[in-house]
Design an enzyme around this catalytic site. Structure first.
Site, mmCIF file in Angstrom:
data_model
loop_
_atom_site.group_PDB
_atom_site.id
_atom_site.type_symbol
_atom_site.label_atom_id
_atom_site.label_comp_id
_atom_site.label_asym_id
_atom_site.label_seq_id
_atom_site.Cartn_x
_atom_site.Cartn_y
_atom_site.Cartn_z
ATOM 1 N N TYR A 1 41.804 46.400 48.198
ATOM 2 C CA TYR A 1 41.083 45.400 47.380
ATOM 3 C C TYR A 1 41.909 44.964 46.156
ATOM 4 O O TYR A 1 42.034 43.776 45.868
ATOM 5 C CB TYR A 1 39.728 45.990 46.957
ATOM 6 C CG TYR A 1 38.965 45.127 45.982
ATOM 7 C CD1 TYR A 1 38.287 43.986 46.412
ATOM 8 C CD2 TYR A 1 38.934 45.439 44.622
ATOM 9 C CE1 TYR A 1 37.602 43.184 45.506
ATOM 10 C CE2 TYR A 1 38.254 44.649 43.716
ATOM 11 C CZ TYR A 1 37.594 43.525 44.166
ATOM 12 O OH TYR A 1 36.919 42.724 43.270
ATOM 13 N N SER B 1 39.401 36.875 42.540
ATOM 14 C CA SER B 1 38.260 36.803 43.468
ATOM 15 C C SER B 1 38.345 35.663 44.489
ATOM 16 O O SER B 1 37.541 35.623 45.410
ATOM 17 C CB SER B 1 36.956 36.686 42.691
ATOM 18 O OG SER B 1 36.664 37.918 42.071
ATOM 19 N N TYR C 1 28.882 33.719 40.984
ATOM 20 C CA TYR C 1 28.048 34.808 40.448
ATOM 21 C C TYR C 1 26.800 34.242 39.774
ATOM 22 O O TYR C 1 26.184 33.336 40.305
ATOM 23 C CB TYR C 1 28.881 35.710 39.508
ATOM 24 C CG TYR C 1 30.207 36.036 40.133
ATOM 25 C CD1 TYR C 1 30.257 36.899 41.231
ATOM 26 C CD2 TYR C 1 31.381 35.438 39.720
ATOM 27 C CE1 TYR C 1 31.458 37.172 41.868
ATOM 28 C CE2 TYR C 1 32.590 35.712 40.345
ATOM 29 C CZ TYR C 1 32.611 36.575 41.415
ATOM 30 O OH TYR C 1 33.781 36.840 42.042
ATOM 31 N N LYS D 1 38.512 36.802 47.954
ATOM 32 C CA LYS D 1 37.311 37.264 48.678
ATOM 33 C C LYS D 1 36.911 36.280 49.779
ATOM 34 O O LYS D 1 36.327 36.676 50.783
ATOM 35 C CB LYS D 1 36.161 37.475 47.692
ATOM 36 C CG LYS D 1 36.434 38.592 46.667
ATOM 37 C CD LYS D 1 35.392 38.587 45.556
ATOM 38 C CE LYS D 1 35.640 39.704 44.545
ATOM 39 N NZ LYS D 1 34.686 39.628 43.406
ATOM 40 N N VAL E 1 38.826 35.633 38.113
ATOM 41 C CA VAL E 1 39.078 35.900 36.684
ATOM 42 C C VAL E 1 40.503 35.573 36.252
ATOM 43 O O VAL E 1 40.814 35.631 35.064
ATOM 44 C CB VAL E 1 38.736 37.344 36.247
ATOM 45 C CG1 VAL E 1 37.241 37.575 36.181
ATOM 46 C CG2 VAL E 1 39.429 38.379 37.088
HETATM 47 O O1 DON Z 1 37.579 43.375 40.817
HETATM 48 C C1 DON Z 1 37.761 42.675 39.827
HETATM 49 O O2 DON Z 1 37.114 42.826 38.800
HETATM 50 C C2 DON Z 1 38.826 41.604 39.897
HETATM 51 N N1 DON Z 1 39.926 42.055 40.712
HETATM 52 C C3 DON Z 1 38.280 40.336 40.491
HETATM 53 C C4 DON Z 1 37.066 39.822 39.771
HETATM 54 C C5 DON Z 1 36.950 38.345 39.747
HETATM 55 O O3 DON Z 1 37.897 37.617 39.935
HETATM 56 C C6 DON Z 1 35.631 37.798 39.357
HETATM 57 N N2 DON Z 1 35.651 36.351 39.316
HETATM 58 N N3 DON Z 1 35.341 35.571 38.495
#
Ligand code: DON
Length: 309
Positions: free
Chosen positions: A191, A64, A243, A67, A261
């Site tokens: 994405y 993320s 979040y 983003k 993540v």
């Molecule tokens: O879309 C997802 O679930 C992962 N590619 C990215 C989510 C993420 O990194 C949330 N952050 N803490």
């Protein structure tokens, strides 16, 4: 002048016994294979210095954190028009939640929850084939980091493509509300690849420096965004970057930050420095456990905060 290297060394030393804390993300099978006993941290300062400790040169899945860079790219393309597609409010729910999306008719709360980030990616995809948009994003991040060795981990992209059912649901939902202009597979293809970028803390601290330095990167000499835009991206990172852990992160660290993540966090001390930290074990809301602890220690020891000194 404080000794940032000594501060980093002390943080690393104190966190050593805690290595392995938290839980590595396993809903993306490829990420479940990462050794949790790793920690790296790097600081890039606006006066052009780079400090690091631990495994700061090891590449990890930025997830993320991407983003922030995709948001920067989308704002460059469509400017304030972006806010017709996505809101600017914290969601108070988890990064992959779908509950608000129905009540708010397909407009995601902010650009950092998954739904919002997918909408942002859809904006960047306009007028391109997915592979061109992926290429544009990769070139942009290489430009930010001034480093041509940044690459996409295809195994991670593949792994998420095969298992990203919640993201597929979010994207379909937005498509139903006409807030996705491209076929779901196309937007998600971009994405999943942006999330699969592999970077080290050193590369990330360098890439994020424009956010600390009024939109221009003093290390690379690259002008990226206006000072006003940098300020606003920082505002979104502060309010939405972690979040439903954003309030706690602001309270404990006091700096804009974005988590991923993969265990990375990018934080910004405006006017001073950009900081990247990585440790794969996550807390219950999906943010790096030791990464957050390290940033809390750094903020306490440097006095860096957007809320006063
Ligand atoms: O879309 C997802 O679930 C992962 N590619 C990215 C989510 C993420 O990194 C949330 N952050 N803490």
């Amino acid at each position: 002048m404080m000794n940032l290297q000594a501060i980093l060394d002390s943080i690393y030393g104190e966190l050593q016994p805690r290595l392995g804390e938290g839980k590595v993300a396993d809903y993306i099978p490829e990420l479940a294979k990462v050794d949790p006993n790793q920690f790296g941290m790097a600081i890039a300062t606006v006066d052009g210095k780079l400090y690091s400790v631990g495994e700061a040169d090891t590449s990890f899945s930025i997830q993320s954190l991407s983003k922030v860079f995709m948001l920067t790219l989308a704002l460059g393309k469509v400017g304030e028009g972006l806010w017709k597609r996505v809101g600017r409010e914290p969601s108070g729910s988890s990064f992959n939640s779908i509950v608000q999306l129905e009540r708010e008719e397909g407009i995601p709360r902010n650009p950092f929850i998954n739904a919002g980030a997918i909408a942002v990616t859809d904006v960047v995809l306009a007028g391109h084939a997915p592979r061109e948009a992926i290429g544009e994003f990769l070139r942009f991040v290489r430009y930010l980091a001034d480093d041509e060795t940044v690459t996409i981990d295809q195994k991670v992209a593949q792994s998420e493509t095969q298992t990203g059912f919640k993201n597929i649901a979010l994207a379909n939902f937005m498509r139903a509300y006409r807030n996705l202009d491209h076929p779901v597979e196309h937007t998600l293809g971009v994405y999943f690849h942006q999330c699969a970028l592999a970077m080290s803390c050193q590369q990330l601290a360098k890439a994020g420096l424009y956010l600390a330095a009024r939109g221009s990167n003093p290390l690379t000499g690259h002008s990226v965004v206006s000072p006003k835009r940098a300020r606003r991206i920082n505002a979104l990172m502060l309010t939405c970057g972690h979040y439903d852990g954003s309030g706690d992160f602001a309270y404990r660290v006091g700096l804009p930050g974005k988590s991923g993540v993969g265990g990375g966090i990018l934080a910004v001390a405006p006017g001073l420095a950009s900081i990247a930290v990585w440790s794969p074990g996550l807390n219950e809301v999906g943010n790096s456990q030791l990464g957050s602890a390290a940033l809390e220690m750094l903020a306490a020891r440097t006095g860096w905060s957007v809320f006063g000194d």
